[in-house]
Motif scaffolding. Structure first.
Motif, PDB file in Angstrom:
ATOM      1  N   GLU A  11       0.832  -1.204   0.000  1.00 21.76           N
ATOM      2  CA  GLU A  11       0.000   0.000   0.000  1.00 21.76           C
ATOM      3  C   GLU A  11       0.869   1.257   0.000  1.00 21.76           C
ATOM      4  O   GLU A  11       0.586   2.222  -0.721  1.00 21.76           O
ATOM      5  CB  GLU A  11      -0.922  -0.008   1.217  1.00 21.76           C
ATOM      6  CG  GLU A  11      -2.024  -1.057   1.129  1.00 21.76           C
ATOM      7  CD  GLU A  11      -2.924  -1.043   2.347  1.00 21.76           C
ATOM      8  OE1 GLU A  11      -2.541  -0.425   3.370  1.00 21.76           O
ATOM      9  OE2 GLU A  11      -4.007  -1.641   2.287  1.00 21.76           O
ATOM     10  N   ILE A  12       1.920   1.247   0.801  1.00 26.10           N
ATOM     11  CA  ILE A  12       2.834   2.393   0.832  1.00 26.10           C
ATOM     12  C   ILE A  12       3.487   2.595  -0.532  1.00 26.10           C
ATOM     13  O   ILE A  12       3.634   3.720  -1.012  1.00 26.10           O
ATOM     14  CB  ILE A  12       3.902   2.194   1.936  1.00 26.10           C
ATOM     15  CG1 ILE A  12       3.255   2.279   3.317  1.00 26.10           C
ATOM     16  CG2 ILE A  12       5.024   3.231   1.801  1.00 26.10           C
ATOM     17  CD1 ILE A  12       4.194   1.967   4.463  1.00 26.10           C
ATOM     18  N   VAL A  34       7.424  10.487  -3.075  1.00 26.86           N
ATOM     19  CA  VAL A  34       8.808  10.211  -3.460  1.00 26.86           C
ATOM     20  C   VAL A  34       9.315   9.061  -2.586  1.00 26.86           C
ATOM     21  O   VAL A  34       8.782   8.767  -1.519  1.00 26.86           O
ATOM     22  CB  VAL A  34       9.700  11.457  -3.294  1.00 26.86           C
ATOM     23  CG1 VAL A  34       9.213  12.570  -4.208  1.00 26.86           C
ATOM     24  CG2 VAL A  34       9.726  11.926  -1.842  1.00 26.86           C
ATOM     25  N   GLU A  35      10.365   8.409  -3.025  1.00 24.20           N
ATOM     26  CA  GLU A  35      10.872   7.215  -2.339  1.00 24.20           C
ATOM     27  C   GLU A  35      11.297   7.499  -0.896  1.00 24.20           C
ATOM     28  O   GLU A  35      11.112   6.664  -0.017  1.00 24.20           O
ATOM     29  CB  GLU A  35      12.051   6.627  -3.124  1.00 24.20           C
ATOM     30  CG  GLU A  35      11.652   5.987  -4.441  1.00 24.20           C
ATOM     31  CD  GLU A  35      10.600   4.888  -4.254  1.00 24.20           C
ATOM     32  OE1 GLU A  35      10.780   4.061  -3.334  1.00 24.20           O
ATOM     33  OE2 GLU A  35       9.620   4.876  -5.005  1.00 24.20           O
ATOM     34  N   SER A  36      11.869   8.678  -0.657  1.00 27.94           N
ATOM     35  CA  SER A  36      12.307   9.004   0.703  1.00 27.94           C
ATOM     36  C   SER A  36      11.109   9.087   1.654  1.00 27.94           C
ATOM     37  O   SER A  36      11.192   8.662   2.824  1.00 27.94           O
ATOM     38  CB  SER A  36      13.077  10.329   0.717  1.00 27.94           C
ATOM     39  OG  SER A  36      12.273  11.391   0.232  1.00 27.94           O
ATOM     40  N   GLU A  88      10.269   6.760   4.931  1.00 28.22           N
ATOM     41  CA  GLU A  88       9.923   7.315   6.243  1.00 28.22           C
ATOM     42  C   GLU A  88       8.623   6.711   6.772  1.00 28.22           C
ATOM     43  O   GLU A  88       8.527   6.344   7.946  1.00 28.22           O
ATOM     44  CB  GLU A  88       9.766   8.833   6.147  1.00 28.22           C
ATOM     45  CG  GLU A  88      11.056   9.621   6.216  1.00 28.22           C
ATOM     46  CD  GLU A  88      10.772  11.107   6.321  1.00 28.22           C
ATOM     47  OE1 GLU A  88      10.512  11.585   7.441  1.00 28.22           O
ATOM     48  OE2 GLU A  88      10.781  11.779   5.281  1.00 28.22           O
ATOM     49  N   LEU A  89       7.629   6.624   5.899  1.00 28.76           N
ATOM     50  CA  LEU A  89       6.345   6.036   6.292  1.00 28.76           C
ATOM     51  C   LEU A  89       6.533   4.636   6.842  1.00 28.76           C
ATOM     52  O   LEU A  89       5.985   4.283   7.888  1.00 28.76           O
ATOM     53  CB  LEU A  89       5.387   5.987   5.100  1.00 28.76           C
ATOM     54  CG  LEU A  89       4.482   7.181   4.836  1.00 28.76           C
ATOM     55  CD1 LEU A  89       3.592   6.900   3.624  1.00 28.76           C
ATOM     56  CD2 LEU A  89       3.623   7.507   6.052  1.00 28.76           C
ATOM     57  N   ILE A 140       3.013  13.231   6.458  1.00 31.08           N
ATOM     58  CA  ILE A 140       3.480  12.763   5.148  1.00 31.08           C
ATOM     59  C   ILE A 140       2.310  12.479   4.220  1.00 31.08           C
ATOM     60  O   ILE A 140       2.365  12.754   3.014  1.00 31.08           O
ATOM     61  CB  ILE A 140       4.354  11.502   5.299  1.00 31.08           C
ATOM     62  CG1 ILE A 140       5.643  11.839   6.068  1.00 31.08           C
ATOM     63  CG2 ILE A 140       4.710  10.900   3.939  1.00 31.08           C
ATOM     64  CD1 ILE A 140       6.466  10.625   6.462  1.00 31.08           C
ATOM     65  N   LEU A 141       1.224  11.937   4.779  1.00 25.01           N
ATOM     66  CA  LEU A 141       0.048  11.603   3.968  1.00 25.01           C
ATOM     67  C   LEU A 141      -0.798  12.822   3.633  1.00 25.01           C
ATOM     68  O   LEU A 141      -1.704  12.740   2.801  1.00 25.01           O
ATOM     69  CB  LEU A 141      -0.818  10.581   4.708  1.00 25.01           C
ATOM     70  CG  LEU A 141      -0.220   9.184   4.886  1.00 25.01           C
ATOM     71  CD1 LEU A 141      -1.146   8.319   5.744  1.00 25.01           C
ATOM     72  CD2 LEU A 141       0.024   8.513   3.537  1.00 25.01           C
TER      73      LEU A 141
END
Length: 270
Positions: free
Chosen positions: A142-143, A149-151, A155-156, A190-191
């Motif tokens: 899901e993430i 972006v990949e970073s 982090e997530l 972040i979301l």
């Protein structure tokens, strides 16, 4: 319905929707407005169906006058208990945030810490749905599906790992629970959602960082009870199929414990 003009003390409907579909819930609600039901001083409805109860109570919850004349009771084999009507207005997010705001002791963290992971999963699922993507079985997948972006994805995953590890710990310190609250806030940031855990809540417990949180099952209100029973299912590791299915249901981000636990917690099997 009785055609007499005589007034009745009460009309009792015993689980009237037990064989009906969702469409019929609304039809029955309309029927109960019929003048024939005005002959009774009280209308008593018993039901096992929490979803019908939501339909039946929806207008009452928003009308102060109707609320004055309405009572909600939980009936089990050994209790008959008055339940606040506002329980029916609460979802998992409001339960989580309101409970955090109401805490006065770090011992209360033992009720709420486990719900952080489910709340974070809920907002991950919501972000996916904003993009027209259905949730997957794997959180990592899901993430990966997110338009980040990949970073940020990395982090997530790290923050979700913190939540998962916190849930698994047997001797929880206040410090580890505070870290989980910070992780929830970072995940939401972040979301693209507002933070849920106020800094004042985090600051309130910082002085107790080294203390061990006791996992207490003695509830003083219905919200405690919801959290205690849901936690019991959340950590259930047995082989009983029915309980395992309950766990899977409760853990799914789209299924609110506040809608289902009022029914499930009445079971002596839990």
């Amino acid at each position: 319905m009785h055609k007499s003009k005589k007034k009745f003390e009460a009309i009792v409907l015993d689980d009237p929707v037990i064989t009906l579909d969702v469409k019929a819930y609304h039809a029955l609600k309309g029927l109960l407005k019929d003048e024939r039901f005005q002959k009774a001083k009280r209308l008593i409805i018993t039901t096992h169906n929490i979803h019908y109860l939501y339909v039946q109570m929806s207008n009452i919850l928003e009308d102060e006058q109707l609320r004055k004349y309405t009572k909600l009771y939980e009936i089990t084999s050994d209790t008959f208990k008055d339940i606040p009507l506002d329980v029916l207005k609460s979802d998992d997010v409001s339960l989580y945030t309101n409970y955090l705001k109401s805490m006065t002791s770090y011992d209360q963290l033992g009720y709420i810490y486990w719900l952080s992971s489910k709340i974070a999963r809920y907002f991950l699922d919501l972000r996916l749905r904003f993009n027209g993507i259905m949730s997957a079985q794997s959180m990592s997948l899901e993430i990966d599906l997110l338009d980040l972006v990949e970073s940020e994805k990395h982090e997530l995953q790290q923050y979700f790992n913190i939540l998962s590890e916190t849930c698994k710990k047997k001797n929880l310190t206040v410090k580890s629970i505070i870290e989980s609250f910070i992780s929830v806030n970072q995940i939401l940031k972040i979301l693209g959602f507002p933070q849920l855990v106020n800094q004042s809540t985090i600051k309130q417990f910082e002085q107790y960082k080294s203390e061990i949180v006791k996992i207490n099952d003695e509830s003083i209100n219905v919200y405690d009870e919801l959290l205690v029973y849901a936690r019991g299912i959340h950590f259930y590791e047995g082989t009983d199929r029915a309980l395992q299915e309950m766990k899977n249901y409760i853990n799914h981000p789209r299924n609110q414990i506040t809608e289902s636990m009022l029914v499930l917690k009445a079971s002596k099997d839990i």
